[in-house]
Design an enzyme around this catalytic site. Structure first.
Site, mmCIF file in Angstrom:
data_model
loop_
_atom_site.group_PDB
_atom_site.id
_atom_site.type_symbol
_atom_site.label_atom_id
_atom_site.label_comp_id
_atom_site.label_asym_id
_atom_site.label_seq_id
_atom_site.Cartn_x
_atom_site.Cartn_y
_atom_site.Cartn_z
ATOM 1 N N LYS A 108 -0.930 20.354 47.133
ATOM 2 C CA LYS A 108 -1.433 21.079 48.303
ATOM 3 C C LYS A 108 -0.830 20.577 49.616
ATOM 4 O O LYS A 108 -1.372 20.803 50.690
ATOM 5 C CB LYS A 108 -2.970 20.989 48.314
ATOM 6 C CG LYS A 108 -3.634 21.623 47.087
ATOM 7 C CD LYS A 108 -5.136 21.821 47.254
ATOM 8 C CE LYS A 108 -5.732 22.573 46.069
ATOM 9 N NZ LYS A 108 -7.179 22.877 46.234
ATOM 10 N N LYS A 138 -12.034 15.253 56.545
ATOM 11 C CA LYS A 138 -12.178 15.102 55.100
ATOM 12 C C LYS A 138 -10.918 14.512 54.495
ATOM 13 O O LYS A 138 -9.844 15.005 54.806
ATOM 14 C CB LYS A 138 -12.459 16.477 54.497
ATOM 15 C CG LYS A 138 -12.519 16.498 53.000
ATOM 16 C CD LYS A 138 -12.663 17.902 52.509
ATOM 17 C CE LYS A 138 -12.499 17.882 51.002
ATOM 18 N NZ LYS A 138 -12.386 19.179 50.444
ATOM 19 N N SER A 171 -15.785 13.614 46.617
ATOM 20 C CA SER A 171 -16.146 13.265 45.248
ATOM 21 C C SER A 171 -15.568 11.921 44.793
ATOM 22 O O SER A 171 -16.279 11.099 44.217
ATOM 23 C CB SER A 171 -15.708 14.383 44.306
ATOM 24 O OG SER A 171 -14.324 14.661 44.446
ATOM 25 N N LYS A 230 -8.165 18.177 57.181
ATOM 26 C CA LYS A 230 -8.321 17.955 55.748
ATOM 27 C C LYS A 230 -7.007 17.437 55.194
ATOM 28 O O LYS A 230 -5.972 18.090 55.288
ATOM 29 C CB LYS A 230 -8.716 19.258 55.071
ATOM 30 C CG LYS A 230 -8.852 19.132 53.565
ATOM 31 C CD LYS A 230 -9.408 20.405 52.968
ATOM 32 C CE LYS A 230 -9.515 20.287 51.458
ATOM 33 N NZ LYS A 230 -10.072 21.506 50.870
ATOM 34 N N GLU A 243 -4.817 20.001 65.068
ATOM 35 C CA GLU A 243 -5.633 20.856 64.183
ATOM 36 C C GLU A 243 -7.013 21.098 64.801
ATOM 37 O O GLU A 243 -7.524 22.221 64.783
ATOM 38 C CB GLU A 243 -5.786 20.199 62.801
ATOM 39 C CG GLU A 243 -4.543 20.269 61.919
ATOM 40 C CD GLU A 243 -4.302 21.681 61.355
ATOM 41 O OE1 GLU A 243 -5.083 22.601 61.649
ATOM 42 O OE2 GLU A 243 -3.304 21.845 60.626
HETATM 43 C C1 PBG Z 1 -11.608 23.565 48.046
HETATM 44 C C2 PBG Z 1 -12.275 22.254 48.284
HETATM 45 C C3 PBG Z 1 -11.935 20.995 47.760
HETATM 46 C C4 PBG Z 1 -12.944 20.122 48.168
HETATM 47 C C5 PBG Z 1 -13.835 20.850 48.945
HETATM 48 N N1 PBG Z 1 -13.406 22.161 49.018
HETATM 49 C C6 PBG Z 1 -10.827 20.578 46.870
HETATM 50 C C7 PBG Z 1 -9.442 20.730 47.308
HETATM 51 O O1 PBG Z 1 -9.142 21.029 48.454
HETATM 52 O O2 PBG Z 1 -8.585 20.585 46.438
HETATM 53 C C8 PBG Z 1 -13.040 18.672 47.781
HETATM 54 C C9 PBG Z 1 -14.402 18.076 47.837
HETATM 55 C C10 PBG Z 1 -14.582 16.798 47.100
HETATM 56 O O3 PBG Z 1 -13.643 16.197 46.551
HETATM 57 O O4 PBG Z 1 -15.730 16.355 47.043
HETATM 58 N N2 PBG Z 1 -10.591 23.895 48.903
#
Ligand code: PBG
Length: 341
Positions: free
Chosen positions: A233, A264, A290, A211, A249
């Site tokens: 983050k 992701k 998103s 991620k 990972e």
């Molecule tokens: C929470 C999480 C996030 C997403 C999925 N789980 C946001 C983040 O890590 O800040 C993002 C999903 C998306 O943007 O559709 N940890």
């Protein structure tokens, strides 16, 4: 100056020696579909949904048009419609009231948690529905981070027991697939052990293995009001410049017992999806996040792109790269598009 306007075809044929003409395999729709290398169906899709407490609520997410924050009563008919279209796996995310957030995300495993209650009710209503959930502190944390914050630092090991409490509460409520999205080190093994000990050895783990600290998550954070209150983050999510680190990972999560490995975001990371597919013998999933979907909605609403073919091409690229399943906000629209055809 004069230009030569006739083409000597027999000469062209000789120098190109066109015995192989790839276009023959594209000459009509039946042949094209016969030799199609990648298949994409509704069964490959997981639909992310935002839930909130209350009744009679369905509000559109401003930065993610076409997607809503639902109260359970409004969501039930929507789930029913999706199931009829063949979309049967959902990733549910809670939008939690600010007053319920604290430093240790205690609401995530509270006995009166509306989200856990909704999961129980949905499982009772739709026995065939597969529910995935997110394990990370951010929607429940007053700091808006995925881990515990101490003196401005996101501390790893003290976060793990909190994640385990959350995961066990979700498994108890009936979640089929736990999705640790927090990127703490060692959490897959820790969660596996705790889940097994609590009797949930059949609860799957789809790890957000790779991620990235991406700029494509903003609409999601708007939907949940879960943006970090300070900092970013980058001390836990990966640097988008890194690919070999993705193998590290994935290797850790694989050896710690993950059932599926996720990459992701998806669209800017097709090479990483491919890399994992080549190197691991468990399902690889991709999160079409998103921001990736928001770009398409925006362009389509402006008439700049044609929504359905663009959505299809995007999802297809993720399958072609190696994703077995894809989490996408397009899931229902895709299912409706397929049905029309
Ligand atoms: C929470 C999480 C996030 C997403 C999925 N789980 C946001 C983040 O890590 O800040 C993002 C999903 C998306 O943007 O559709 N940890």
């Amino acid at each position: 100056m004069t230009f030569k306007t006739t083409i000597n075809l027999s000469f062209a044929k000789k120098i190109l020696a066109m015995y192989t003409r790839p276009r023959r395999n594209r000459k009509n729709a039946v042949i094209r579909s016969m030799v199609e290398e990648t298949k994409l169906g509704v069964e490959n899709l997981i639909y992310p949904i935002f839930l909130l407490d209350g009744k009679g609520i369905k509000t559109e997410v401003k930065s993610l048009p076409n997607n809503f924050r639902w109260s359970l009563d409004m969501l039930i008919p929507e789930i029913e419609a999706c199931m009829k279209l063949g979309v049967k796996t959902f990733d549910l995310f809670p939008a939690v009231d600010e007053s319920l957030k604290d430093k240790i995300a205690s609401y995530s495993y509270a006995s009166d948690n509306f989200y856990l209650d909704a999961i129980r009710k949905l499982k009772a209503e739709f026995p065939e529905m597969v529910i995935m959930s997110d394990v990370a502190m951010d929607p429940y944390s007053s700091d808006g981070h995925d881990g515990l914050v101490e003196n401005g630092e996101i501390v790893n090991d003290k976060t793990l027991p909190i994640l385990a409490k959350m995961a066990i509460a979700q498994a108890q409520a009936g979640v089929d697939i736990i999705g640790p999205s927090d990127m703490m080190d060692g959490r897959v093994g820790y969660l596996r052990e705790e889940l097994d000990e609590a009797g949930y050895e059949n609860t799957s783990i789809m790890s957000y293995s790779v991620k990235y600290a991406s700029a494509f998550y903003n609409p999601f954070r708007d939907a949940l009001d879960s943006a970090p209150k300070s900092g970013d983050k980058k001390t836990y999510q990966m640097n988008p410049a890194n690919k070999r680190e993705a193998l590290l990972e994935a290797e850790l999560d694989y050896s710690e017992g993950a059932d599926m490995l996720m990459v992701k975001p998806a669209l800017c990371y097709l090479d990483v999806i491919h890399l994992l597919k080549e190197n691991f013998n468990i399902p690889i999933t991709a999160y079409n996040v998103s921001g990736e979907c928001a770009m398409v909605y925006a362009a389509a609403r402006n008439g700049w792109l044609n929504y359905e073919p663009v959505m299809y091409e995007m999802l297809l690229s993720m399958r072609r790269a190696g994703a077995d399943a894809i989490l996408t906000y397009f899931a229902k629209d895709f299912a409706e598009m397929v049905k029309k055809k």
